[in-house]
Design an enzyme around this catalytic site. Structure first.
Site, short mmCIF file in Angstrom:
data_model
loop_
_atom_site.label_atom_id
_atom_site.label_comp_id
_atom_site.label_asym_id
_atom_site.label_seq_id
_atom_site.Cartn_x
_atom_site.Cartn_y
_atom_site.Cartn_z
N GLY A 90 0.88 -1.13 -0.11
CA GLY A 90 -0.15 -0.02 0.08
C GLY A 90 0.81 1.39 -0.02
O GLY A 90 0.15 2.50 -0.18
N ARG A 91 2.19 1.10 0.12
CA ARG A 91 2.95 2.15 0.45
C ARG A 91 4.47 1.87 -0.04
O ARG A 91 5.36 2.79 0.32
CB ARG A 91 2.94 2.99 1.73
N ASP A 123 -2.18 6.74 3.03
CA ASP A 123 -1.55 7.80 2.11
C ASP A 123 -0.46 7.41 1.43
O ASP A 123 -0.03 8.35 0.59
CB ASP A 123 -1.48 8.98 3.12
N ARG A 174 14.35 -0.79 1.52
CA ARG A 174 14.57 -2.15 1.57
C ARG A 174 15.10 -3.03 1.03
O ARG A 174 14.86 -3.08 -0.15
CB ARG A 174 13.37 -2.49 2.62
N ARG A 181 5.34 -13.12 1.20
CA ARG A 181 4.79 -13.26 2.40
C ARG A 181 4.09 -14.57 2.40
O ARG A 181 3.35 -14.87 1.30
CB ARG A 181 4.14 -12.26 2.92
N ASP A 250 0.62 -11.33 6.65
CA ASP A 250 1.30 -10.38 5.91
C ASP A 250 2.49 -9.95 6.11
O ASP A 250 3.19 -9.17 5.33
CB ASP A 250 0.30 -9.32 5.26
P1 AMP Z 1 1.60 -3.15 8.07
O1 AMP Z 1 0.89 -3.06 9.24
O2 AMP Z 1 2.67 -2.01 8.13
O3 AMP Z 1 2.24 -4.41 8.09
O4 AMP Z 1 0.64 -2.90 6.78
C1 AMP Z 1 -0.48 -3.49 6.59
C2 AMP Z 1 -1.18 -3.22 5.35
O5 AMP Z 1 -1.32 -1.68 5.37
C3 AMP Z 1 -0.03 -3.34 4.21
O6 AMP Z 1 -0.85 -3.61 2.96
C4 AMP Z 1 0.29 -1.89 4.09
O7 AMP Z 1 0.95 -1.61 2.79
C5 AMP Z 1 -0.84 -1.03 4.26
N1 AMP Z 1 -0.49 0.36 4.76
C6 AMP Z 1 0.20 0.51 6.20
N2 AMP Z 1 0.28 1.91 6.14
C7 AMP Z 1 -0.29 2.34 5.00
C8 AMP Z 1 -0.13 3.74 4.47
N3 AMP Z 1 0.27 4.77 5.15
N4 AMP Z 1 -0.71 3.98 3.44
C9 AMP Z 1 -1.06 3.14 2.56
N5 AMP Z 1 -0.88 1.76 3.03
C10 AMP Z 1 -0.55 1.37 4.08
MG MG Z 2 2.88 -5.01 6.61
#
Ligand code: AMP
Ligand code: MG
Length: 489
Positions: A90-91, A123, A174, A181, A250
């Site tokens: 997502g980012r 975002d 990274r 995953r 994930d």
């Molecule tokens: P995480 O908890 O960081 O592993 O993120 C879980 C999911 O949310 C993943 O698909 C990330 O890409 C998405 N995600 C987390 N933060 C953001 C952000 N600020 N904008 C868009 N997607 C996000």
């Molecule tokens: Mg993640």
């Protein structure tokens, strides 16, 4: 000539069918600047020791190297036990794979690179604060010898990003053997895309587990490796006192690398029920739950692999997890205590140590490091770390008797010294304490990255003494113990 034409980059993930990803261009940061460049890691890929303008424009998303094909991977996953079909990068964007000078390929992923079709309500950004935490922790884990993704570079910017307060955006480069995953498999399974599921498994075998190719049951063999690597990773976490905080499927690498650093923490006062993620109200991911969550996650993966592997085989392979994890944990803990041979009473010795530390709120890392310095500094500084000194004295005496038994009856001065020298390569002096990260981040937010540099260096060499830097190894101040780390990143 572009730097990117002088290193070797492949983009094999982009050659997979479009069900695996979406091509996405990064959204650049405004007025980017370097926060930190990982010179040692860069050297492994033949990248220059000093970062330059071209690298800055790559790692801030301003210019995409011709040799890269940025894409957002599609995956799903179980988050806090609930299946979420809508996940994906997502980012972050996968740029391609970089070849090391030794011929191994590593994914290059830019985290914080803007919106993708999988951004949902987000975002697409990552803030400087959380990016510094990920940078420092992944390098700390690497320094500790624990399987992990790595951090190559970190770029800051003026781009405003809203979290609980207004912060600034950053991008983290990274590097990891893979970004695949458990959730990649879950996505194809739950959307009933069986051809893609099999292709994903074949790809994982070809790229990462080629030794399975010739096996009688290659998929089962692959799963066996995933179970083993996950068990080892979690045993290593438990032994060093690392709490991940968001062990969603994930965030589980199919290569058993520690992956996606968010509200993680190293345990300070020994506390089995330690919860590092303050949004984890149920304590699902508390420290002592990590081994069983590892199995839960592997079971979720097993379900996704069920079209490829017999049910009974999956069960059999899953049943090896606990023993593998326990075995690894015992080996590591025994080495931390400097014991060469195993003895049936060792688990009692370990349990009593844990009970001692828990009852006395003893700092896990400091205690074990001090125990490793018994040859130079004696017993007293160890006892000073424990409120109930009699209890501590009693345990240390038993431990020394156990060491003598390991040495064949008595421990000579030479043997003591050798044991301690060895233990100092197993018990770190420097870990990434939350309060250290907090101070480094506060300075960084004022434009001073010196503490990030210092910590990155110390944590990459956590077993060395580094005279003059003792304050980075000291116990946290009271405010540092009370810091709350939220999920927001
Ligand atoms: P995480 O908890 O960081 O592993 O993120 C879980 C999911 O949310 C993943 O698909 C990330 O890409 C998405 N995600 C987390 N933060 C953001 C952000 N600020 N904008 C868009 N997607 C996000
Ligand atoms: Mg993640």
């Amino acid at each position: 000539m572009s730097i990117w034409n002088r290193v070797e980059v492949t983009t094999r993930f982009s050659e997979l069918p479009s069900a695996f990803y979406t091509l996405v261009q990064p959204q650049p940061l405004t007025t980017p600047h370097w926060v930190i460049w990982n010179e040692d890691l860069a050297a492994e890929f033949g990248l220059p020791p000093e970062p330059n303008q071209e690298l800055l424009s790559t790692f801030s998303g301003q210019e995409v190297p011709d040799v890269c094909v940025p894409l957002a991977m599609k995956y799903a996953g179980h988050q806090f036990g609930m299946y979420n079909p809508d996940l994906g990068d997502g980012r972050g964007l996968l740029y391609g794979e970089l070849r090391t000078l030794h011929g191994q390929y590593y994914d290059l992923h830019l985290k914080g690179a803007g919106l993708t079709p999988y951004s949902r309500m987000g975002d697409g950004r990552a803030v400087l604060r959380s990016s510094i935490r990920e940078y420092l922790c992944s390098e700390a884990m690497a320094g500790l010898g624990i399987a992990t993704t790595r951090a190559l570079a970190l770029v800051g910017s003026d781009t405003p990003v809203r979290r609980e307060t207004m912060e600034t955006g950053a991008m983290l480069a990274r590097v990891a053997q893979t970004h695949i995953r458990f959730g990649h498999f879950e996505h194809f399974f739950y959307t009933n895309q069986m051809t893609e599921l099999a292709l994903l498994a074949d790809t994982v075998i070809d790229w990462y587990y080629p030794q399975c190719r010739g096996a009688e049951a290659p998929y089962a063999q692959m799963f066996t490796h995933i179970v083993e690597r996950t068990a080892h990773m979690i045993a290593d976490w438990q032994a060093v006192g690392f709490a991940h905080g968001v062990m969603n499927t994930d965030n589980m690498s199919i290569l058993g690398d520690t992956f996606d650093y968010g509200p993680f923490a190293f345990m300070e006062d020994y506390e089995p029920g330690f919860i590092c993620n303050h949004s984890d109200y149920q304590g699902r991911y508390r420290f002592d739950q990590q081994p069983s969550i590892g199995l839960w996650n592997l079971t979720a993966l097993a379900r996704a692999l069920s079209p490829l592997i017999e049910h009974s085989e999956l069960e059999r392979i899953l049943s090896t997890y606990e023993k593998t994890m326990q075995r690894r944990y015992s080996v590591v803990m025994r080495s931390k205590l400097g014991l060469k041979h195993s003895h049936e009473q060792d688990s009692q010795l370990f349990d009593d140590l844990f009970q001692l530390m828990a009852a006395n709120h003893t700092d896990y890392t400091r205690f074990l490091r001090q125990l490793s310095c018994i040859d130079i500094e004696g017993v007293q500084p160890i006892l000073d770390l424990v409120i109930d000194r009699e209890q501590a004295k009693n345990w240390v005496e038993r431990y020394l008797v156990r060491c003598a038994q390991d040495d064949g009856g008595t421990t000579s001065d030479d043997e003591l010294q050798r044991r301690c020298e060895f233990m100092r390569t197993k018990n770190p002096k420097y870990i990434l304490r939350n309060y250290l990260a907090h101070i480094a981040i506060e300075k960084a937010e004022q434009g001073d990255y010196s503490d990030v540099e210092t910590l990155a260096y110390l944590l990459a060499h956590p077993f060395e003494e580094h005279s003059g830097y003792e304050e980075y190894a000291s116990l946290p101040p009271q405010w540092g113990k009370e810091l709350e780390v939220s999920c927001s990143s």
